[in-house]
Scaffold this motif. Structure first.
Motif, PDB file in Angstrom:
ATOM      1  N   PHE A  96       0.827  -1.322   0.071  1.00  0.00           N
ATOM      2  CA  PHE A  96      -0.137  -0.049   0.086  1.00  0.00           C
ATOM      3  C   PHE A  96       0.993   1.505   0.081  1.00  0.00           C
ATOM      4  O   PHE A  96       1.745   1.163   0.533  1.00  0.00           O
ATOM      5  N   TYR A 128       0.422   5.382   0.954  1.00  0.00           N
ATOM      6  CA  TYR A 128      -0.184   6.072   1.597  1.00  0.00           C
ATOM      7  C   TYR A 128       0.434   7.454   1.587  1.00  0.00           C
ATOM      8  O   TYR A 128       1.551   7.659   1.406  1.00  0.00           O
ATOM      9  N   ARG A 166      -2.657 -10.883   2.853  1.00  0.00           N
ATOM     10  CA  ARG A 166      -4.241 -10.494   2.568  1.00  0.00           C
ATOM     11  C   ARG A 166      -4.762 -11.451   3.470  1.00  0.00           C
ATOM     12  O   ARG A 166      -4.611 -12.761   3.850  1.00  0.00           O
ATOM     13  N   GLU A 188      -8.305 -11.615   6.819  1.00  0.00           N
ATOM     14  CA  GLU A 188      -8.679 -10.988   8.457  1.00  0.00           C
ATOM     15  C   GLU A 188      -7.199 -11.262   9.243  1.00  0.00           C
ATOM     16  O   GLU A 188      -6.942 -12.271   9.100  1.00  0.00           O
ATOM     17  N   TYR A 215     -13.658  -4.884   8.257  1.00  0.00           N
ATOM     18  CA  TYR A 215     -13.026  -6.446   8.552  1.00  0.00           C
ATOM     19  C   TYR A 215     -12.361  -6.639   9.549  1.00  0.00           C
ATOM     20  O   TYR A 215     -12.119  -7.647  10.464  1.00  0.00           O
ATOM     21  N   ASN A 216     -11.659  -5.179  10.169  1.00  0.00           N
ATOM     22  CA  ASN A 216     -10.974  -5.209  11.443  1.00  0.00           C
ATOM     23  C   ASN A 216     -10.752  -3.909  11.680  1.00  0.00           C
ATOM     24  O   ASN A 216     -10.912  -2.851  10.976  1.00  0.00           O
ATOM     25  N   GLN A 231      -9.882  -8.057  15.323  1.00  0.00           N
ATOM     26  CA  GLN A 231     -10.694  -8.629  14.113  1.00  0.00           C
ATOM     27  C   GLN A 231     -12.197  -8.266  14.474  1.00  0.00           C
ATOM     28  O   GLN A 231     -12.709  -8.128  15.632  1.00  0.00           O
ATOM     29  N   SER A 232     -13.078  -8.160  13.248  1.00  0.00           N
ATOM     30  CA  SER A 232     -14.510  -7.908  13.341  1.00  0.00           C
ATOM     31  C   SER A 232     -15.065  -8.770  14.418  1.00  0.00           C
ATOM     32  O   SER A 232     -16.356  -8.318  14.692  1.00  0.00           O
ATOM     33  N   SER A 233     -14.751 -10.151  14.577  1.00  0.00           N
ATOM     34  CA  SER A 233     -15.402 -11.063  15.348  1.00  0.00           C
ATOM     35  C   SER A 233     -15.211 -10.949  16.949  1.00  0.00           C
ATOM     36  O   SER A 233     -15.673 -11.711  17.495  1.00  0.00           O
ATOM     37  N   THR A 264     -12.896  -6.059   2.337  1.00  0.00           N
ATOM     38  CA  THR A 264     -12.303  -6.736   1.006  1.00  0.00           C
ATOM     39  C   THR A 264     -11.486  -7.776   1.323  1.00  0.00           C
ATOM     40  O   THR A 264     -11.217  -8.638   0.180  1.00  0.00           O
ATOM     41  N   GLY A 265     -10.843  -8.160   2.514  1.00  0.00           N
ATOM     42  CA  GLY A 265     -10.044  -8.904   2.753  1.00  0.00           C
ATOM     43  C   GLY A 265      -8.629  -8.519   2.274  1.00  0.00           C
ATOM     44  O   GLY A 265      -7.570  -9.077   2.846  1.00  0.00           O
ATOM     45  N   PHE A 266      -8.435  -7.131   2.069  1.00  0.00           N
ATOM     46  CA  PHE A 266      -7.132  -6.468   1.921  1.00  0.00           C
ATOM     47  C   PHE A 266      -7.252  -5.433   2.983  1.00  0.00           C
ATOM     48  O   PHE A 266      -8.300  -5.000   3.392  1.00  0.00           O
ATOM     49  N   GLN A 267      -5.785  -5.390   3.595  1.00  0.00           N
ATOM     50  CA  GLN A 267      -5.983  -4.354   4.689  1.00  0.00           C
ATOM     51  C   GLN A 267      -5.703  -3.039   4.054  1.00  0.00           C
ATOM     52  O   GLN A 267      -4.617  -2.326   4.653  1.00  0.00           O
ATOM     53  N   LYS A 268      -6.698  -2.611   3.718  1.00  0.00           N
ATOM     54  CA  LYS A 268      -6.855  -1.177   2.950  1.00  0.00           C
ATOM     55  C   LYS A 268      -7.421  -0.474   3.976  1.00  0.00           C
ATOM     56  O   LYS A 268      -8.614  -0.625   4.406  1.00  0.00           O
TER      57      LYS A 268
END
Lengths: 114, 113
Positions: A33, A35, A97, A99, B31-32, B51-53, B96-100
């Motif tokens: 990424f 930024y 990639r 969670e 996602y997190n 994490q979201s959970s 999205t599964g990406f750490q964006k």
């Protein structure tokens, strides 16, 4: 691992010149990424790659900005021509990639365009 | 569009106090959530990832909680020290599964001896 490595740490250039910022992600990470951080707008995502492929470049402010990732261990962000309003700190980050995966940031490149 | 807000913008406390930094976000489909620390002129150091959970994460004197449904997270710092002085940023990762990450504006913390 040495972490995310960015170069140069500081760059001063004249308006109209080409600027190239470099990033080496953490070995094994498959997402990268770029930024930008300014006082006015905070931290904003410019572009990100997955497996060396650009996924989303909607944050790139203008066509003067371009980014490449020719291999898994190297990425560049280029500004051509540079303008004073491009002055900011540019950060590169990498992660796996999925969670539960943290993003790790480099030390940043402070760009000043005069 | 996801928006992340941090309150307060700045905080000054004497050493030893327990403190809470707040982060709110407008879209609960995350996602997190990640908390970072930034020292002046330096990069970002990751402190905690929730994490979201999950409801919370702890690391040493730091505890972060997440209430996804209400769009809120808090970072609790126990027994603050002058070395904790820095800017604290929260950032949310989209689904999205990406750490964006979408970042908040940060809380600048000063802990006085």
């Amino acid at each position: 691992d040495a972490g995310v490595i960015q170069s140069p740490r500081h760059e001063v250039t004249e308006m109209g010149q080409e600027v190239t910022l470099r990033c080496k992600p953490i070995s094994g990470h498959n997402s990268l990424f770029w930024y930008r951080q300014t006082m006015m707008r905070g931290l904003e995502l410019l572009i990100y790659f997955n497996n060396n492929v650009p996924i989303d470049d909607s944050g790139m402010p203008e066509d003067r900005f371009s980014a490449k990732m020719p291999n898994a261990s190297f990425s560049t962000l280029k500004i051509q021509p540079s303008e004073p309003r491009d002055s900011a700190v540019y950060f590169c980050a990498s992660s796996f990639r999925g969670e539960g995966t943290e993003a790790f940031f480099g030390q940043g490149t402070r760009l000043t365009v005069v | 569009k996801q928006e992340v807000t941090q309150i307060p913008a700045a905080l000054s406390v004497p050493e030893g106090e327990n403190l809470v930094l707040n982060c709110s976000f407008t879209d609960s489909a995350i996602y997190n959530l990640q908390w970072f620390r930034q020292d002046p002129g330096k990069g970002l150091t990751s402190l905690l990832l929730i994490q979201s959970s999950q409801r919370e994460q702890t690391s040493g004197r730091l505890n972060a909680s997440l209430d996804k449904s209400s769009g809120r997270s808090t970072l609790y710092i126990a027994a603050s020290q002058p070395g904790d002085s820095a800017t604290y940023l929260c950032a949310v990762g989209g689904n999205t599964g990406f750490q964006k990450l979408v970042f908040g504006t940060g809380t600048r913390l000063l802990v006085s001896p």
